[in-house]
Design a protein around this motif. Structure first.
Motif, short mmCIF file in Angstrom:
data_model
loop_
_atom_site.label_atom_id
_atom_site.label_comp_id
_atom_site.label_asym_id
_atom_site.label_seq_id
_atom_site.Cartn_x
_atom_site.Cartn_y
_atom_site.Cartn_z
N GLU A 108 0.82 -1.21 0.00
CA GLU A 108 0.00 0.00 0.00
C GLU A 108 0.85 1.27 0.00
O GLU A 108 0.43 2.31 0.49
N GLN A 109 2.05 1.17 -0.56
CA GLN A 109 2.86 2.37 -0.76
C GLN A 109 2.36 3.10 -2.00
O GLN A 109 1.40 2.69 -2.65
N GLU A 110 3.03 4.19 -2.36
CA GLU A 110 2.60 4.98 -3.50
C GLU A 110 3.08 4.34 -4.80
O GLU A 110 3.85 4.91 -5.57
N SER B 91 1.95 2.10 -8.46
CA SER B 91 0.84 2.02 -9.40
C SER B 91 -0.12 0.94 -8.92
O SER B 91 0.23 0.07 -8.12
N ASN B 92 -1.35 0.99 -9.41
CA ASN B 92 -2.33 -0.02 -9.01
C ASN B 92 -1.88 -1.42 -9.39
O ASN B 92 -2.12 -2.39 -8.65
N LYS C 253 0.68 -2.54 -6.81
CA LYS C 253 0.01 -2.85 -5.55
C LYS C 253 -0.64 -4.23 -5.59
O LYS C 253 -0.51 -5.02 -4.65
N THR D 266 -1.06 10.09 2.27
CA THR D 266 -1.13 10.03 0.82
C THR D 266 -1.37 8.62 0.30
O THR D 266 -1.69 8.42 -0.86
N CYS D 267 -1.18 7.63 1.15
CA CYS D 267 -1.49 6.24 0.85
C CYS D 267 -1.76 5.54 2.18
O CYS D 267 -1.50 6.10 3.24
N LEU D 268 -2.27 4.33 2.13
CA LEU D 268 -2.61 3.64 3.37
C LEU D 268 -1.36 3.35 4.20
O LEU D 268 -1.41 3.39 5.44
N ASN D 269 -0.25 3.09 3.53
CA ASN D 269 1.00 2.85 4.26
C ASN D 269 1.40 4.09 5.07
O ASN D 269 1.80 3.98 6.23
N ASN D 270 1.30 5.26 4.47
CA ASN D 270 1.61 6.49 5.20
C ASN D 270 0.61 6.76 6.31
O ASN D 270 0.98 7.26 7.39
N ARG D 271 -0.64 6.45 6.07
CA ARG D 271 -1.66 6.67 7.09
C ARG D 271 -1.34 5.88 8.36
O ARG D 271 -1.53 6.36 9.48
#
Length: 403
Positions: free
Chosen positions: A152-154, A156-157, A160, A307-312
């Motif tokens: 879940e980093q930034e 591409s789909n 991911k 900015t992405c779930l990993n950062n959240r």
């Protein structure tokens, strides 16, 4: 091949060995394990940890993966690591030149086949397929230490999805899954149906805190009444650093200055946009010297955005470095960061999405001297609880059950 029943081989896809891996190695050695760390090759000769074995890329083992890696190393020497062009090239390489599942297995297989450990550790998702391969070959127990929510980093789909497929394929075969905080542990359990994911914080050691002195005041000639808000770490894209620098233009409290401790892609552009009397830049220092500088600040700042779930779900190293150094922390309102800062009453979290909002948060953070003093007093206790000495106990217990 004789198996050493108390040996551990840790695999990492990085060149610079993560502090978490080195602390884990220290703790396991102290508990009687024989530890080897297998890592990617360095670009140049330098002093290495005695436990590190670098994978070999000699002509006798030339293959497509080696050629791709050699090309990548050459490009990395000519382009900024986290620049937009480099990130685009890496996306194209994963899409057209390499397969995420087999790439590292082929790179690491020759070196890892020399070992027959009792436990093999995959540090982060790219190492999981090769760790499973080695575990199957020698009957080792398999540990997956997920340093982040990797898929879940930034990316591409497409990337991911592919990383998530790999994680789903191998995670169920692990004897133990470890990660860095409860939010990621819960997410891994929910996604893949695994249970009892262990949490080991990326904490720093609490002992031997350096003596607090005003090093930044000396280096930058700051007046004694200036309050130093410290940002430390890599200066790369996606960390909301431009907003932080711009926010200092709007901060009303004239005694607050920002010190940026680190190097990276954005250093030059951040310097260009910074106010000379409000933002000061200090070069990066080796990890072993970091806390001696960290303690020279009055507070630490973590401006990351979801900015992405990993950062959240992130709990970055600097969070624990600030705790170890006894610094009150100003941070973006992200779940795990909030849990530590508000839960332990050691700082303030809030909206840092724009320069104007972040500047208001900075002024609020420094506005109440009594509250600030209470945060610092709380840290004297918290740093003894949120520290590697406590995480080490959990880690050693996990590995003891694998003997």
């Amino acid at each position: 091949m004789k198996k050493l029943r108390s040996s551990v081989v840790m695999l990492t896809p990085d060149r610079q060995i993560d502090r978490r891996i080195l602390l884990s190695a220290d703790s396991l050695e102290a508990a009687g394990w024989d530890v080897t760390i297998v890592a990617m090759p360095l670009d140049a000769q330098c002093t290495d940890d005695r436990r590190v074995v670098r994978i070999g890329l000699d002509a006798g083992h030339a293959n497509r993966e080696n050629r791709v890696l050699d090309t990548y190393r050459w490009v990395r020497g000519h382009l900024p690591m986290n620049g937009y062009l480099m990130r685009w090239l890496k996306r194209m390489a994963w899409r057209h030149l390499v397969d995420q599942e087999s790439f590292y297995s082929k790179l690491f297989c020759s070196t890892t086949s020399r070992f027959a450990p009792h436990v093999i550790v995959a540090n982060d998702l790219p190492m999981l397929p090769v760790a499973k391969q080695l575990a199957d070959a020698c009957g080792a127990r398999l540990v997956y230490d997920s340093h982040e929510l990797y898929s879940e980093q930034e990316f591409s789909n497409r990337e991911k999805r592919r990383w998530a497929e790999i994680e789903a394929k191998y995670i169920g075969a692990c004897d133990v899954v470890i990660t860095v905080n409860q939010s990621i542990a819960t997410e891994l359990e929910r996604r893949y149906g695994v249970s009892d994911v262990k949490v080991i914080y990326n904490a720093e050691r609490s002992l031997n805190i350096p003596i607090r002195f005003r090093r930044f005041h000396e280096v930058f000639g700051l007046a004694a009444d200036k309050k130093v808000l410290l940002l430390q770490g890599g200066l790369s894209v996606g960390r909301n650093l431009e907003v932080l620098i711009d926010a200092m233009r709007h901060v009303q409290n004239p005694s607050v200055v920002l010190v940026v401790l680190g190097d990276g892609l954005l250093l030059r552009s951040l310097k260009k946009m910074a106010l000379a009397d409000r933002v000061f830049f200090h070069p990066a220092v080796p990890q072993n010297d970091l806390l001696a500088l960290t303690v020279a600040a009055d507070a630490g700042v973590i401006p990351y955005q979801a900015t992405c779930l990993n950062n959240r779900y992130c709990t970055p190293n600097k969070l624990f470095e600030f705790i170890s150094a006894g610094l009150p922390i100003l941070a973006s309102d992200l779940p795990e960061i909030r849990k530590l800062i508000e839960g332990q009453q050691i700082g303030l979290v809030g909206d840092s999405s724009t320069p104007e909002k972040l500047s208001i948060l900075i002024d609020d953070f420094f506005s109440d001297e009594q509250r600030f003093a209470s945060w610092r007093a709380n840290l004297a206790t918290v740093r003894q609880l949120v520290c590697w000495e406590e995480e080490e106990k959990k880690l050693v217990k996990i590995y003891k059950a694998l003997r």
